[in-house]
Motif scaffolding. Structure first.
Motif, PDB file in Angstrom:
ATOM      1  N   PHE A   1      -7.744   0.432   2.115  1.00 48.56           N
ATOM      2  CA  PHE A   1      -6.978  -0.766   1.778  1.00 48.56           C
ATOM      3  C   PHE A   1      -7.713  -1.690   0.804  1.00 48.56           C
ATOM      4  O   PHE A   1      -7.153  -2.114  -0.194  1.00 48.56           O
ATOM      5  CB  PHE A   1      -6.606  -1.565   3.025  1.00 48.56           C
ATOM      6  CG  PHE A   1      -5.493  -0.987   3.855  1.00 48.56           C
ATOM      7  CD1 PHE A   1      -4.844   0.179   3.508  1.00 48.56           C
ATOM      8  CD2 PHE A   1      -5.109  -1.632   5.013  1.00 48.56           C
ATOM      9  CE1 PHE A   1      -3.825   0.701   4.287  1.00 48.56           C
ATOM     10  CE2 PHE A   1      -4.087  -1.133   5.804  1.00 48.56           C
ATOM     11  CZ  PHE A   1      -3.441   0.038   5.444  1.00 48.56           C
TER      12      PHE A   1
ATOM     13  N   TYR B   1      -8.110  -0.394  -2.773  1.00 41.68           N
ATOM     14  CA  TYR B   1      -6.810  -0.409  -3.440  1.00 41.68           C
ATOM     15  C   TYR B   1      -6.409  -1.840  -3.797  1.00 41.68           C
ATOM     16  O   TYR B   1      -5.986  -2.122  -4.918  1.00 41.68           O
ATOM     17  CB  TYR B   1      -5.743   0.243  -2.562  1.00 41.68           C
ATOM     18  CG  TYR B   1      -4.389   0.306  -3.241  1.00 41.68           C
ATOM     19  CD1 TYR B   1      -4.097   1.343  -4.115  1.00 41.68           C
ATOM     20  CD2 TYR B   1      -3.428  -0.668  -3.015  1.00 41.68           C
ATOM     21  CE1 TYR B   1      -2.866   1.402  -4.756  1.00 41.68           C
ATOM     22  CE2 TYR B   1      -2.204  -0.620  -3.643  1.00 41.68           C
ATOM     23  CZ  TYR B   1      -1.921   0.414  -4.515  1.00 41.68           C
ATOM     24  OH  TYR B   1      -0.708   0.465  -5.151  1.00 41.68           O
ATOM     25  N   TYR B   2      -6.555  -2.741  -2.843  1.00 42.69           N
ATOM     26  CA  TYR B   2      -6.227  -4.151  -3.058  1.00 42.69           C
ATOM     27  C   TYR B   2      -6.998  -4.691  -4.259  1.00 42.69           C
ATOM     28  O   TYR B   2      -6.444  -5.311  -5.158  1.00 42.69           O
ATOM     29  CB  TYR B   2      -6.563  -4.947  -1.798  1.00 42.69           C
ATOM     30  CG  TYR B   2      -6.160  -6.395  -1.798  1.00 42.69           C
ATOM     31  CD1 TYR B   2      -5.006  -6.816  -1.152  1.00 42.69           C
ATOM     32  CD2 TYR B   2      -6.943  -7.370  -2.420  1.00 42.69           C
ATOM     33  CE1 TYR B   2      -4.634  -8.149  -1.127  1.00 42.69           C
ATOM     34  CE2 TYR B   2      -6.574  -8.704  -2.408  1.00 42.69           C
ATOM     35  CZ  TYR B   2      -5.419  -9.082  -1.760  1.00 42.69           C
ATOM     36  OH  TYR B   2      -5.057 -10.410  -1.749  1.00 42.69           O
TER      37      TYR B   2
ATOM     38  N   TYR C   1       0.846  -1.197   0.000  1.00 37.87           N
ATOM     39  CA  TYR C   1       0.000   0.000   0.000  1.00 37.87           C
ATOM     40  C   TYR C   1       0.879   1.244   0.000  1.00 37.87           C
ATOM     41  O   TYR C   1       1.915   1.270   0.649  1.00 37.87           O
ATOM     42  CB  TYR C   1      -0.914   0.025   1.223  1.00 37.87           C
ATOM     43  CG  TYR C   1      -1.896  -1.115   1.258  1.00 37.87           C
ATOM     44  CD1 TYR C   1      -2.883  -1.246   0.273  1.00 37.87           C
ATOM     45  CD2 TYR C   1      -1.847  -2.074   2.254  1.00 37.87           C
ATOM     46  CE1 TYR C   1      -3.779  -2.298   0.290  1.00 37.87           C
ATOM     47  CE2 TYR C   1      -2.745  -3.130   2.278  1.00 37.87           C
ATOM     48  CZ  TYR C   1      -3.701  -3.234   1.290  1.00 37.87           C
ATOM     49  OH  TYR C   1      -4.588  -4.283   1.305  1.00 37.87           O
TER      50      TYR C   1
END
Length: 135
Positions: free
Chosen positions: A118, A121-122, A109
């Motif tokens: 998170f 984005y993941y 990250y």
């Protein structure tokens, strides 16, 4: 929180519907946690998905039977599949708590990214979400 399953083995769940019937995203917590683990991410995820959180047996709002057999992976999977069938979902996306480790800031990250971002984005980096059933 509604519960699903046979008496003594009911799992708690919550559905956060998306107004446009977006694809269902099922969030399953890790050992000793509960669906509350995902609370910070629900608002952002609900912008893109119909979010379904589940409390595994013995966690959160789910039943906690004394017999160990219902906790095995097979019965646990069957309970979740039964719930999804009851809710009318034959295809879902699956998310787990494994993507939320603070130690991933920097190596994966971007530095300074808040934990509430998170998962999005993941998910932007992969076309699937990893299931870590080892803990």
């Amino acid at each position: 929180m509604p519960r699903f399953g046979k008496p003594g083995e009911r799992i708690g769940y919550t559905v956060y519907p998306h107004p446009d019937q977006a694809p269902p995203l099922v969030l399953v917590h890790g050992f000793t946690a509960s669906s509350a683990s995902f609370a910070a991410n629900i608002p952002a995820l609900s912008e893109h998905f119909t979010v379904i959180t589940v409390d595994l047996l013995g966690h959160g709002e789910s039943d906690a039977p004394q017999d160990a057999a219902p906790y095995d992976a097979g019965p646990a999977i069957e309970r979740i599949l039964g719930l999804l069938d009851r809710l009318g979902h034959d295809r879902v996306l699956l998310g787990t708590s494994g993507w939320s480790f603070a130690d991933w800031v920097g190596p994966f990250y971007p530095p300074g990214m808040g934990s509430g971002r998170f998962l999005s984005y993941y998910a932007s980096q992969f076309n699937s979400v990893e299931i870590n059933a080892t803990y």
